[in-house]
Structure formats: structure tokens, C-alpha cells
Design an enzyme around this catalytic site. Structure first.
Site, PDB file in Angstrom:
ATOM      1  N   HIS A  53      10.572   2.836 -12.854  1.00 21.09           N
ATOM      2  CA  HIS A  53       9.906   4.060 -13.535  1.00 21.09           C
ATOM      3  C   HIS A  53       9.402   4.548 -11.821  1.00 21.09           C
ATOM      4  O   HIS A  53       9.738   3.569 -11.072  1.00 21.09           O
ATOM      5  CB  HIS A  53       8.789   3.873 -14.337  1.00 21.09           C
ATOM      6  N   GLU A  54       8.635   5.437 -11.708  1.00 23.18           N
ATOM      7  CA  GLU A  54       8.041   6.037 -10.512  1.00 23.18           C
ATOM      8  C   GLU A  54       7.366   4.934  -9.715  1.00 23.18           C
ATOM      9  O   GLU A  54       7.363   5.070  -8.438  1.00 23.18           O
ATOM     10  CB  GLU A  54       7.576   7.417 -10.551  1.00 23.18           C
ATOM     11  N   GLY A  55       6.764   4.036 -10.352  1.00 19.77           N
ATOM     12  CA  GLY A  55       5.947   2.763  -9.515  1.00 19.77           C
ATOM     13  C   GLY A  55       6.949   2.338  -8.939  1.00 19.77           C
ATOM     14  O   GLY A  55       6.524   1.964  -7.426  1.00 19.77           O
ATOM     15  N   HIS A  56       8.007   1.918  -9.480  1.00 22.30           N
ATOM     16  CA  HIS A  56       9.146   1.029  -8.626  1.00 22.30           C
ATOM     17  C   HIS A  56       9.624   1.705  -7.445  1.00 22.30           C
ATOM     18  O   HIS A  56       9.892   1.465  -6.565  1.00 22.30           O
ATOM     19  CB  HIS A  56      10.076   0.529  -9.717  1.00 22.30           C
TER      20      HIS A  56
ATOM     21  N   GLN B  28       8.053 -16.616 -16.881  1.00 17.73           N
ATOM     22  CA  GLN B  28       6.846 -15.957 -16.613  1.00 17.73           C
ATOM     23  C   GLN B  28       6.211 -15.482 -17.903  1.00 17.73           C
ATOM     24  O   GLN B  28       5.218 -14.775 -18.032  1.00 17.73           O
ATOM     25  CB  GLN B  28       6.782 -14.880 -15.620  1.00 17.73           C
TER      26      GLN B  28
ATOM     27  N   ASP C 194      -0.525  -4.691 -10.321  1.00 15.53           N
ATOM     28  CA  ASP C 194      -0.516  -6.320 -10.560  1.00 15.53           C
ATOM     29  C   ASP C 194      -1.427  -6.764  -9.393  1.00 15.53           C
ATOM     30  O   ASP C 194      -0.700  -7.750  -8.606  1.00 15.53           O
ATOM     31  CB  ASP C 194       1.030  -6.876 -10.711  1.00 15.53           C
TER      32      ASP C 194
ATOM     33  N   VAL D  45       0.776   3.841  -8.795  1.00 12.89           N
ATOM     34  CA  VAL D  45       1.392   5.254  -9.239  1.00 12.89           C
ATOM     35  C   VAL D  45       1.164   5.472 -10.878  1.00 12.89           C
ATOM     36  O   VAL D  45       1.302   4.803 -11.550  1.00 12.89           O
ATOM     37  CB  VAL D  45       2.860   5.212  -9.047  1.00 12.89           C
TER      38      VAL D  45
HETATM   39  P1  AMP Z   1       7.564  -5.244 -12.637  1.00 13.31           P
HETATM   40  O1  AMP Z   1       8.962  -4.710 -12.807  1.00 13.31           O
HETATM   41  O2  AMP Z   1       6.578  -4.778 -13.864  1.00 13.31           O
HETATM   42  O3  AMP Z   1       7.364  -6.635 -12.487  1.00 13.31           O
HETATM   43  O4  AMP Z   1       7.044  -4.705 -11.353  1.00 13.31           O
HETATM   44  C1  AMP Z   1       7.650  -4.789 -10.315  1.00 13.31           C
HETATM   45  C2  AMP Z   1       6.891  -4.361  -8.875  1.00 13.31           C
HETATM   46  O5  AMP Z   1       6.535  -2.938  -9.162  1.00 13.31           O
HETATM   47  C3  AMP Z   1       5.366  -5.060  -8.879  1.00 13.31           C
HETATM   48  O6  AMP Z   1       5.212  -5.308  -7.471  1.00 13.31           O
HETATM   49  C4  AMP Z   1       4.754  -4.021  -9.436  1.00 13.31           C
HETATM   50  O7  AMP Z   1       3.172  -4.240  -9.191  1.00 13.31           O
HETATM   51  C5  AMP Z   1       5.012  -2.816  -9.326  1.00 13.31           C
HETATM   52  N1  AMP Z   1       4.632  -1.736  -9.940  1.00 13.31           N
HETATM   53  C6  AMP Z   1       4.655  -1.599 -11.406  1.00 13.31           C
HETATM   54  N2  AMP Z   1       4.096  -0.742 -11.753  1.00 13.31           N
HETATM   55  C7  AMP Z   1       3.544   0.005 -10.786  1.00 13.31           C
HETATM   56  C8  AMP Z   1       2.673   1.303 -10.835  1.00 13.31           C
HETATM   57  N3  AMP Z   1       2.413   1.964 -11.790  1.00 13.31           N
HETATM   58  N4  AMP Z   1       2.598   1.537  -9.166  1.00 13.31           N
HETATM   59  C9  AMP Z   1       2.734   0.879  -8.379  1.00 13.31           C
HETATM   60  N5  AMP Z   1       3.721  -0.219  -8.447  1.00 13.31           N
HETATM   61  C10 AMP Z   1       4.003  -0.785  -9.528  1.00 13.31           C
END
Ligand code: AMP
Length: 278
Positions: free
Chosen positions: A31-34, A58, A147, A173
Site C-alpha cells: 500500500h502507499e505506506g510501503h 513471527q 511499527d 503514511v
Molecule cells: P509490513 O509489510 O506490514 O511488514 O510492513 C513493511 C514495512 O512497511 C515496515 O517497515 C512497516 O513499518 C512499513 N509500513 C507499514 N505500514 C506503513 C505506513 N502506514 N506508513 C509507513 N510505513 C509503513
């Protein structure tokens, strides 16, 4: 864009990579965060590597692992669009061959907040990230502050084990209404989605209270958070805490710098968010 499924394929890419290598580890369902992490990674490095791996060790709940949304085709298309040079997408067998038994643990930082309620979770995270770092050998790695505890744990591990990688924290994000983007948001129905947006609001309300008063007690702060969240039937606050942003231990007295961190169940979905008052 190279799609590496085996260590051999990854090594072949790595041998050819020019300039500093940036790395964004994820569990996919981008998503936009990634994507914000990926963009920064690409901007600051000669080559950008994205990993997509839903890490079984995990997850403390089997159903959460099984329910985790996977869509490789979409992830790879997004990665290509963002200019990623290599996607590292190993199978669970490639990552954890038969006989695997070694673990990384960052002892104290893994205990509070999410660590209390998700036993073994952060050991699984530290172990997979250490492996990913050894596999990809990045110069920089990008982590979201969403996180926050995970970011601090990885940062500590890198220092303690002399890993030659720079950890770059990136801002959270959010959706237009403030909800932190997360792969788990897709599990919310429209009513839950509406309630979930109040998590951010509740963190901000508690933050404002902390700033506006000379002294507020932990109890008052928690009440403020709960009142602003206004949990409905089926919602539950797993924790709300004000901690030292470095040690993640309870902040006493309650003043800046402080991290307000929360985990909230909205219906059957567990969501986390935080507010850093530096
Ligand atoms: P995940 O796929 O949930 O393990 O996240 C992978 C990486 O993306 C981790 O470093 C998360 O902290 C980061 N991440 C996930 N959601 C967000 C977000 N909303 N804003 C910024 N980084 C994010």
C-alpha cells in the site's frame, strides 16, 4: 526488474548491483505506506531491493498467518512501476530449510507493548530481518515508524551485532481520515473502518492533554484515550501506553519526549498506531 526466488538468483543480482543498495523488507500486500519507503529507497541508492515474504515465525496465531492477504502479481506490478531493481520473494522452505533452529532476540526492547501480548513475535521479526540483511547485504534499510517498536528493535540489533547497514526510519503514511495504512485495514467492514479512524484521533487527544497540562497522571491519559476512541461493541483496547521513545519503558514523569502507543481490536482486527512527541 529481477524476481529472485532462490539465494542463487539473489546473489547473481547482488554481484551486478552498482552503487549503494537500499532495501525495503515487507510482507507484501503493498500500500502507499510501503510505496513511500520504496520511493525514498530508490532516491537514496543506486539499486533498490524489495522483499516480499510473509514470515511464518513471527505470527503468534495461526489463523492470522493464514488470513494474511497475499497478491504477488499485484505487488510485483507495483514494484516494477516504482522502479524497484530486484524483488526478493523466497519460499518458506528457502528461508527456513529443514533443521532450522537459530534465533535472534533483542531482549529488553522486545518485552513491552506488543511484546507482552504477542509472545515470540519480535524474535521472529529479528530473526527474519537478520537473515534478510545477510541475504541482501544492503547499505541502507527502510522501516516505517508505524511499527515503532520493530524499528527500535532492529536498530538495536544492528548496533549490538555490528551489522553494516544503516537503518532509516520513515514517517507513518495515513488515509485521508487519519487511519494509519496497514494491510490489515482491508479486513474492516465499512462500519469498522469508520471506528478505526478514531484510533488516531484518540492518540492526538491524549497527546494534546499531555501538552496542555503541567502534569497528567497515567490514569487520566488512558481515560482521555478511551473516551476519544469511544469503543463500540466488539472493540477493545489491548494497550495504550506512554513510553520513553528510546527504551520503550513507561515514561515517568509524563513529559516529552514521549511515545504514545496503542493496540486496538476493532471487531476481529487488531490495529496498532502511535504518536511520537519528540
Ligand atoms: P509490513 O509489510 O506490514 O511488514 O510492513 C513493511 C514495512 O512497511 C515496515 O517497515 C512497516 O513499518 C512499513 N509500513 C507499514 N505500514 C506503513 C505506513 N502506514 N506508513 C509507513 N510505513 C509503513
Amino acid at each position: 526488474m529481477v524476481i529472485a526466488r532462490t539465494l542463487r538468483q539473489l546473489d547473481r543480482f547482488r554481484a551486478r548491483a552498482r552503487g549503494p543498495v537500499g532495501f525495503v523488507p515487507t510482507m507484501g500486500d503493498l500500500h502507499e505506506g510501503h510505496l513511500s519507503l520504496l520511493r525514498r529507497c530508490r532516491r537514496e541508492n543506486g539499486a533498490a531491493v524489495l522483499s516480499v515474504f510473509v514470515n511464518p515465525i513471527q505470527f503468534d496465531r495461526r489463523d492470522d498467518f493464514q488470513k494474511y492477504h497475499r497478491d504477488e502479481k499485484r505487488d510485483f506490478a507495483l514494484a516494477r512501476r516504482e522502479g524497484v531493481d530486484c524483488v526478493w520473494a523466497p519460499s518458506a522452505e528457502e528461508m527456513y530449510p529443514a533443521g532450522f533452529q537459530t534465533e535472534a532476540r533483542v531482549r529488553e526492547l522486545s518485552k513491552p507493548l506488543c511484546g507482552t501480548r504477542r509472545p515470540g513475535h519480535f524474535d521472529g521479526v529479528a530473526t527474519v530481518v537478520l537473515k534478510l540483511f545477510n541475504q541482501v547485504r544492503p547499505d541502507r534499510a527502510y522501516f516505517g515508524m508505524k511499527d515503532y517498536q520493530q524499528f527500535r528493535i532492529i536498530e538495536r540489533m544492528v548496533r549490538d551485532l555490528d551489522l553494516r547497514v544503516k537503518i532509516v526510519p520513515c514517517p507513518i503514511v495515513r488515509e485521508a481520515d487519519g487511519l494509519a495504512m496497514s494491510s490489515r485495514n482491508r479486513r474492516l467492514d465499512s462500519d469498522e473502518r469508520r471506528r478505526a479512524a478514531r484510533i488516531r484521533f484518540a492518540l492526538q487527544s491524549a497527546g494534546e492533554m499531555l501538552e496542555s497540562r503541567q502534569r497528567s497522571s497515567k490514569g487520566e491519559l488512558s481515560r482521555k484515550f478511551r473516551d476519544a476512541l469511544a469503543p463500540e461493541r466488539g472493540d477493545r483496547v489491548e494497550y495504550f501506553e506512554a513510553v520513553d521513545p528510546q527504551t520503550l519503558q513507561p515514561r515517568q514523569p509524563l513529559k516529552r519526549p514521549v511515545l504514545l502507543a496503542a493496540a486496538v481490536w476493532i471487531g476481529g482486527t487488531r490495529l496498532i498506531d502511535n504518536l511520537l512527541l519528540p
